[in-house]
Design a protein around this motif. Sequence first.
Motif, PDB file in Angstrom:
ATOM      1  N   GLY A   1       1.323  -1.364  -0.359  1.00  0.00           N
ATOM      2  CA  GLY A   1      -0.118  -0.307   0.452  1.00  0.00           C
ATOM      3  C   GLY A   1       0.658   1.082   0.363  1.00  0.00           C
TER       4      GLY A   1
ATOM      5  N   SER B   1      -1.734  -7.249  -5.795  1.00  0.00           N
ATOM      6  CA  SER B   1      -2.583  -7.231  -4.681  1.00  0.00           C
ATOM      7  C   SER B   1      -2.472  -8.126  -3.699  1.00  0.00           C
TER       8      SER B   1
ATOM      9  N   ILE C   1      -8.342  -0.544   3.268  1.00  0.00           N
ATOM     10  CA  ILE C   1      -9.331  -0.276   2.417  1.00  0.00           C
ATOM     11  C   ILE C   1     -10.589  -0.407   3.706  1.00  0.00           C
ATOM     12  N   SER C   2     -10.596   1.296   3.436  1.00  0.00           N
ATOM     13  CA  SER C   2     -11.877   1.762   4.196  1.00  0.00           C
ATOM     14  C   SER C   2     -13.483   0.695   4.129  1.00  0.00           C
TER      15      SER C   2
ATOM     16  N   ARG D   1     -15.004  -9.107   0.261  1.00  0.00           N
ATOM     17  CA  ARG D   1     -13.565  -7.597  -0.060  1.00  0.00           C
ATOM     18  C   ARG D   1     -12.837  -6.772   1.707  1.00  0.00           C
TER      19      ARG D   1
ATOM     20  N   ASP E   1      -8.591  -6.110   4.323  1.00  0.00           N
ATOM     21  CA  ASP E   1      -7.611  -5.757   5.779  1.00  0.00           C
ATOM     22  C   ASP E   1      -7.383  -6.673   6.962  1.00  0.00           C
TER      23      ASP E   1
ATOM     24  N   TYR F   1     -15.019  -3.318   9.004  1.00  0.00           N
ATOM     25  CA  TYR F   1     -13.784  -2.829   9.109  1.00  0.00           C
ATOM     26  C   TYR F   1     -13.808  -3.224  10.067  1.00  0.00           C
TER      27      TYR F   1
ATOM     28  N   LEU G   1      -7.843   8.196   1.576  1.00  0.00           N
ATOM     29  CA  LEU G   1      -9.008   7.175   2.332  1.00  0.00           C
ATOM     30  C   LEU G   1      -9.670   8.523   3.159  1.00  0.00           C
TER      31      LEU G   1
END
Length: 262
Positions: A20, A72, A102-103, A118, A123, A164, A201
């Motif tokens: 990232g 990825s 990601i959020s 996802r 995450d 999350y 983000l």
Amino acid sequence: MKKAMIQYPGLAGKIVFNTGAASGIGLAMAHAFASQGASLMLLDIDEASLLKAKAVLEEAYPTVRVEIFVGSITDPKALDAAAEQTIKTFGRLDVLLNNAGISMNKPALDITPDEWRRAIDIDLSGIFFCCQAAARRMIHNGGGVILATASMWGLVSSARRSAYCAAKAGVVSLCKSLAVEWAEHHIRVNAICPGYIQTALVSDLVSRGVLDEQALHARTPLGRMGTPEEVAHTALYLASDLAGFITGHAMVIDGGWTADGY
Ligand SMILES: NC(=O)c1ccc[n+]([C@@H]2O[C@H](COP(=O)([O-])OP(=O)(O)OC[C@H]3O[C@@H](n4cnc5c(N)ncnc54)[C@H](O)[C@@H]3O)[C@@H](O)[C@H]2O)c1
């Protein structure tokens, strides 16, 4: 981040695998470790931003070698190839900055199965696959350091963040478990738990009206968001020899948010 204000012991010459790394906290970490004289293998799915990051880093730190890998963290084969490329290029892998993420802000009743999977895939599972790929190489070095960018939402919870929070709490727990399991290989594993940090983000969530910037400032005892550079300095400390006895820890950097139970 410009040239290092502080030299952290044990980081010069280290080989850092940073995920990232094309944006936000990961990019700030890349600058921070380059400023210490570490070499970089940067991984991201965003090829254009990754190429830009490489060019900027090479100009800012001409003596530092920067390599990139487009892939990825949800793809264990790509991660294995990236770790192997790190060994072929640099001869070793010393530090994993397990940062991509990601959020996922949505009411629990509205999350689709694909959205849930996802968030957990990227995450949480992606973090584990990166740990595996890196640790398999670190064991041959005689040790290493793994840092995962979790979140304060891995330690406390909130509405409309179920996927999350579950993923980031999983990352905190994963770091503790791996810290214990891999201590015999001299691999330290720690989680960094940021509060709200000014990155793309968060800007995206603010611009979509998901987050209210002023309300975030008001809720934070220090009255502001953190910067990616502040998180990067936490990573420098935890990766350095100064933190040689710290493993299995979740370090909060949140301006006091989680301390305030009111
Ligand atoms: N910004 C915050 O307030 C905040 C707070 C706590 C934790 N975090 C965590 O910090 C990490 C970095 O966030 P950021 O704010 O810098 O976000 P960002 O969106 O600026 O950067 C994230 C980077 O990860 C990359 N990425 C996304 N999915 C990927 C995948 N599957 N494989 C490889 N790369 C992928 C993106 O392309 C991007 O370059 C994330 O794990 C995030 O959950 C951020």
